[in-house]
Scaffold this active site. Structure first.
Site, PDB file in Angstrom:
ATOM      1  N   LYS A  62      22.966  37.121  32.469  1.00  0.00           N
ATOM      2  CA  LYS A  62      23.033  37.914  33.707  1.00  0.00           C
ATOM      3  C   LYS A  62      21.744  38.706  33.904  1.00  0.00           C
ATOM      4  O   LYS A  62      21.123  38.657  34.975  1.00  0.00           O
ATOM      5  CB  LYS A  62      24.221  38.878  33.646  1.00  0.00           C
ATOM      6  CG  LYS A  62      24.233  39.931  34.749  1.00  0.00           C
ATOM      7  CD  LYS A  62      25.307  40.977  34.522  1.00  0.00           C
ATOM      8  CE  LYS A  62      25.173  42.149  35.489  1.00  0.00           C
ATOM      9  NZ  LYS A  62      25.394  41.768  36.881  1.00  0.00           N
ATOM     10  N   ILE A 403      34.020  47.129  54.018  1.00  0.00           N
ATOM     11  CA  ILE A 403      35.164  46.757  53.174  1.00  0.00           C
ATOM     12  C   ILE A 403      35.476  47.799  52.109  1.00  0.00           C
ATOM     13  O   ILE A 403      36.587  47.861  51.604  1.00  0.00           O
ATOM     14  CB  ILE A 403      34.932  45.368  52.553  1.00  0.00           C
ATOM     15  CG1 ILE A 403      34.682  44.331  53.645  1.00  0.00           C
ATOM     16  CG2 ILE A 403      36.108  44.936  51.700  1.00  0.00           C
ATOM     17  CD1 ILE A 403      35.766  44.275  54.711  1.00  0.00           C
ATOM     18  N   SER A 405      33.074  49.396  49.194  1.00  0.00           N
ATOM     19  CA  SER A 405      32.017  49.874  48.306  1.00  0.00           C
ATOM     20  C   SER A 405      30.660  49.867  48.997  1.00  0.00           C
ATOM     21  O   SER A 405      30.404  49.070  49.903  1.00  0.00           O
ATOM     22  CB  SER A 405      31.955  49.002  47.050  1.00  0.00           C
ATOM     23  OG  SER A 405      31.692  47.649  47.392  1.00  0.00           O
ATOM     24  N   GLU A 456      32.994  54.462  47.184  1.00  0.00           N
ATOM     25  CA  GLU A 456      33.507  54.216  45.829  1.00  0.00           C
ATOM     26  C   GLU A 456      32.487  54.482  44.715  1.00  0.00           C
ATOM     27  O   GLU A 456      32.413  53.724  43.747  1.00  0.00           O
ATOM     28  CB  GLU A 456      34.045  52.782  45.726  1.00  0.00           C
ATOM     29  CG  GLU A 456      35.119  52.475  46.762  1.00  0.00           C
ATOM     30  CD  GLU A 456      35.584  51.023  46.733  1.00  0.00           C
ATOM     31  OE1 GLU A 456      35.300  50.320  45.754  1.00  0.00           O
ATOM     32  OE2 GLU A 456      36.243  50.606  47.697  1.00  0.00           O
ATOM     33  N   CYS A 488      29.500  39.257  36.838  1.00  0.00           N
ATOM     34  CA  CYS A 488      30.514  39.219  35.793  1.00  0.00           C
ATOM     35  C   CYS A 488      31.543  40.313  36.044  1.00  0.00           C
ATOM     36  O   CYS A 488      31.244  41.348  36.637  1.00  0.00           O
ATOM     37  CB  CYS A 488      29.890  39.445  34.420  1.00  0.00           C
ATOM     38  SG  CYS A 488      28.699  38.181  33.933  1.00  0.00           S
ATOM     39  N   TRP A 533      43.476  39.708  38.351  1.00  0.00           N
ATOM     40  CA  TRP A 533      42.154  39.982  37.802  1.00  0.00           C
ATOM     41  C   TRP A 533      42.219  40.732  36.481  1.00  0.00           C
ATOM     42  O   TRP A 533      41.268  41.379  36.067  1.00  0.00           O
ATOM     43  CB  TRP A 533      41.302  40.729  38.828  1.00  0.00           C
ATOM     44  CG  TRP A 533      40.788  39.815  39.902  1.00  0.00           C
ATOM     45  CD1 TRP A 533      40.961  38.471  39.997  1.00  0.00           C
ATOM     46  CD2 TRP A 533      40.015  40.190  41.054  1.00  0.00           C
ATOM     47  NE1 TRP A 533      40.352  37.979  41.134  1.00  0.00           N
ATOM     48  CE2 TRP A 533      39.771  39.001  41.796  1.00  0.00           C
ATOM     49  CE3 TRP A 533      39.527  41.400  41.534  1.00  0.00           C
ATOM     50  CZ2 TRP A 533      39.038  39.008  42.989  1.00  0.00           C
ATOM     51  CZ3 TRP A 533      38.794  41.399  42.719  1.00  0.00           C
ATOM     52  CH2 TRP A 533      38.549  40.217  43.431  1.00  0.00           C
ATOM     53  N   HIS A 613      42.368  43.340  52.311  1.00  0.00           N
ATOM     54  CA  HIS A 613      41.171  42.484  52.317  1.00  0.00           C
ATOM     55  C   HIS A 613      41.362  41.333  51.350  1.00  0.00           C
ATOM     56  O   HIS A 613      41.953  41.494  50.285  1.00  0.00           O
ATOM     57  CB  HIS A 613      39.927  43.282  51.911  1.00  0.00           C
ATOM     58  CG  HIS A 613      38.711  42.422  51.732  1.00  0.00           C
ATOM     59  ND1 HIS A 613      38.052  41.862  52.805  1.00  0.00           N
ATOM     60  CD2 HIS A 613      38.052  41.994  50.632  1.00  0.00           C
ATOM     61  CE1 HIS A 613      37.044  41.144  52.360  1.00  0.00           C
ATOM     62  NE2 HIS A 613      37.023  41.198  51.046  1.00  0.00           N
ATOM     63  N   HIS A 667      26.939  38.278  49.695  1.00  0.00           N
ATOM     64  CA  HIS A 667      26.550  37.742  48.388  1.00  0.00           C
ATOM     65  C   HIS A 667      25.114  37.237  48.382  1.00  0.00           C
ATOM     66  O   HIS A 667      24.620  36.774  47.362  1.00  0.00           O
ATOM     67  CB  HIS A 667      27.499  36.602  47.994  1.00  0.00           C
ATOM     68  CG  HIS A 667      28.905  37.054  47.774  1.00  0.00           C
ATOM     69  ND1 HIS A 667      29.848  37.041  48.776  1.00  0.00           N
ATOM     70  CD2 HIS A 667      29.534  37.567  46.681  1.00  0.00           C
ATOM     71  CE1 HIS A 667      30.992  37.503  48.304  1.00  0.00           C
ATOM     72  NE2 HIS A 667      30.827  37.833  47.042  1.00  0.00           N
TER      73      HIS A 667
END
EC number: 2.1.1.14
Length: 731
Positions: A62, A403, A405, A456, A488, A533, A613, A667
């Protein structure tokens, strides 16, 4: 749970592999193995692992990827980190005694995208001119670039793993354009490890694809099988020439009716050994391979790194590294070399978990059981509620929101880290978070967004944050699992009954609402998403655990309403991910999943607006269940799927609640123009009523930078205002 994987069309197939459950909520792989020596037979004690996590025990890949994308390090630096990871994984499995070790399960982004590269199926917009596909084209397909958007991304068989969707049609000229599979096999061999190269099978690759833009939606993707098989034959020939004697083809689409719920719990070794012995009586010992039931990609890497985890709970678990040991221990026991101490320790852990008082809360069990026979719904229909809410909120047409954050800066992460380590006081922490919330509120007011969020800043993750405040959850330090690309997640572990000791979000939401006269959304994660999750306990039905979480979230919703929060978002990003692969089981899942969501908000007033959402997935076939959730407003990721979601409304499905199909892809670092967003909204207006349409990004903005977020949101609001003007002039 154990199962048999087999390959009915492998002409030289000579073995059956017994797979033990090993992973989390992921599809078991059907794999065929091809041998080039027909006289070869298995030796007793054969063991195999289908695949392995590739991010590294401490997310080394990552950080290497993100450093490379930011231009801070070179391609050579990225390749060095990757080679070191592959080497350590192969060595680990070899040292554990695994006979059939996989290669080509490593990926810089996604295994389906790797296959697209192997087949040279690059969409023309990426200006690839042939030759071996390099990082520039590969990452442009995955993430987009300044001038070209990324390819669609969607969920891998209803899991939280995302893959890049191939775009195919009769015009695609396939060619062997990435030799990665052969290169990795040779790389492992040079280290003294003979591996089993893994390829996404041709049938699954085609069925996971979509018709390219301009190609009829009815185009048969399987009609391309004859075009791609010659390339697969080239790959196989090269692997054979390099010395490979076995190849694993992952063909998950051929095996859709499999058990959907595997996890991170230690295997019940005695039970699996008994199954192996039963199988021996049917096919003979020399035709059995002990294997994981699917790739360990969906499992945390190594329990050894969890030095802070409660010792009792830790004894109940097995991450990828431990599952490799379990596989080999079973193979040895099956061949007559049972490690009595290891099996005894496993049996003790199983007994400890079964009898531990920390697992069961009788009051919670009774409260959840009482929910089963009831139907929890709000008192009035959505149309009447929307009217009442509009009178209170007074929103314009095409209301704008985000949405939840906002970007998590390095300074913000440092503040949370220092507070957790007790390096700063609670007062200093609250002050820092308050300043961040105020900044986010003022920024949204400057952009003239209609319904605000607090950003958030106090949250590490949308599930972990809530799990840390609920009973029955445990947490890891390095239990990371890949979601997509370098992204991740660190799923909490639900080991016992769930309840809410105290309010979780009211303090921050109330603070944020006090900073503005505009509606401030209270932000919660829904019960189904918390369930899907997390690594979920496997000692009771999943719906019982979900009902327990729903009751906890219900308490939070009602406390937010009492505190004056009139818009509450209960995210169910992962609703689709729990859908069983067996069609016969899907109706029951949707029944209790939708019921769980309704439980959370069935008691609020008509004037309290409930949002939810959902993330990337194929929602069209469950749209009626989504409608049955009875939310006032639903926002859904949409922009990267070429407006696939809108097709369900073109086909006549009537939706009366508010809906916000995402207008731009969060994204990707790419910033969409006002005109591009306006065009996307116009496509929505062609199939949705003006009075129910909301304008919002695809998802939360946590992973983006402010340099990307500010212009994108500014363009989004400008597009909404442009269309409001056009609609008003058309009246």
């Amino acid at each position: 749970m154990s199962q048999i994987s087999h390959a009915p069309f492998a002409t030289s197939f000579r073995a059956i592999s017994l797979s033990i459950s090993t992973s989390t909520n992921s599809l078991s792989f059907s794999f065929l193995r091809i041998t080039f020596r027909s006289t070869r037979r298995f030796r007793a004690m054969a063991s195999h692992v289908v695949g392995y996590p590739r991010m590294g025990p401490k997310r080394e890949l990552k950080f290497a990827l993100e450093s490379f994308w930011d231009g801070k390090t070179s391609a050579d630096d990225l390749q060095k980190v990757s080679a070191d990871l592959r080497s350590s994984i192969w060595k680990q499995m070899a040292d554990a005694g695994i006979k059939y070790i996989p290669s080509n399960t490593f990926s810089y982004y996604d295994q389906v995208l790797d296959t697209t590269a192997m087949l040279g199926a690059v969409p023309s917009r990426y200006s690839w001119n042939g030759g071996e596909i390099g990082f520039d084209v590969y990452f442009s397909m995955a993430r987009g670039n300044a001038s070209v958007p990324a390819m669609e991304m969607t969920k891998w068989f209803d899991t939280n793993y995302h893959y890049i969707v191939p775009e195919l049609g009769p015009h695609v000229n396939f060619s062997y354009a990435s030799h990665k599979a052969v290169q990795e096999y040779k790389e492992a061999k040079s280290l003294g490890v003979d591996t089993v190269p893994v390829l996404v099978g041709p049938v699954s690759y085609l069925l996971l694809s979509k018709p390219a833009k301009g190609v009829e939606k009815s185009f048969s993707l399987l009609s391309l099988i004859e075009k791609i098989l010659p390339i697969y034959k080239e790959v196989v020939a090269e692997l054979k020439a390099a010395g490979a004697t076995w190849i694993q083809f992952d063909e998950p689409t051929l095996m859709m009716d499999l058990d959907a719920h595997q996890n991170i719990w230690a295997n019940h070794l005695a039970s699996s050994l008994a199954t192996l012995q039963t199988l021996e009586g049917i096919v003979g010992k020399d035709k059995v391979v002990v294997s994981t039931s699917c790739s360990l990609l969906h499992t945390a890497v190594d329990l050894v790194n969890e030095t802070k985890l409660d010792k009792e709970i830790k004894s109940w678990l097995a991450f990828a590294a431990q599952k490799v040991v379990e596989v080999n221990a079973l193979a040895k026991a099956f061949s007559g070399h049972k490690d009595e101490e290891y099996f005894s320790s496993n049996a003790a852990a199983q007994a400890s978990r079964k009898s531990s008082p920390r697992v069961t809360n009788e009051a919670v069990q009774k409260a959840a059981a009482a929910l089963r026979g009831s139907d929890h719904r709000r008192a009035t229909n959505v149309s009447a509620r929307l009217d009442a809410q509009q009178k209170k909120l007074n929103l314009p047409i095409l209301p704008t929101t985000t949405i939840g954050s906002f970007p998590q800066t390095m300074d913000l992460r440092r503040v949370r880290r220092e507070y957790k380590a007790k390096k700063i006081s609670e007062d200093d922490y609250v002050k820092a978070i308050k300043e961040e919330i105020n900044k986010v509120v003022k920024l949204q007011e400057e952009f003239d967004i209609d319904v605000l969020v607090h950003g958030e800043p106090e949250r590490n993750d949308m599930v972990e944050y809530f799990g840390e405040q609920l009973s029955g959850f445990a947490f890891t330090v390095n239990g990371w699992v890949q979601s997509y690309g370098s992204r991740c997640v660190k799923p909490p572990i639900i080991y016992g009954d769930v309840s809410r000791p105290k309010a979780m979000t009211v303090f921050w939401s109330s603070m944020a609402q006090s900073m503005t006269k505009r509606p401030m959304k209270g932000m919660l994660t829904g019960p189904v998403t918390i369930l899907n999750w997390s690594f979920v306990r496997n000692d009771q039905p999943r719906y019982e655990t979900c009902y327990q979480i729903a009751l906890a979230i219900k308490d939070e919703v009602e406390d937010l309403e009492k505190a004056g929060i009139t818009v509450i978002q209960i995210d169910e990003a992962a609703l689709r991910e729990g859908l069983p692969l067996r069609k016969s089981e899907q109706a029951f899942y949707l029944e209790w999943a939708v019921h769980s969501f309704r439980i959370t908000n069935c008691g609020v007033q008509d004037t309290t607006q409930i949002h939810t959402h959902m993330c990337y997935s194929n929602f069209n076939d469950i749209i009626h269940s989504i409608i049955n959730m009875d939310a006032d407003v639903i926002t859904i990721e949409n922009s990267r799927s070429d407006e696939k979601l809108l097709s369900v409304f073109r086909e006549g499905v009537k939706y009366g609640a508010g809906i916000g199909p995402g207008v731009y892809d969060i994204h990707s670092p790419r910033i969409p123009s006002t005109e591009e967003i306006a065009d996307r909204i116009n496509k929505m207006l062609a199939v949705l009523e003006t009075n129910i349409l909301w304008v919002n990004p695809d998802c939360g903005l946590k992973t983006r930078k402010y340099s990307e977020v500010k212009p994108a949101l500014n363009n989004m609001v400008a597009a909404a205002k442009l269309l409001r003007t056009q609609l008003a002039s058309a009246e």
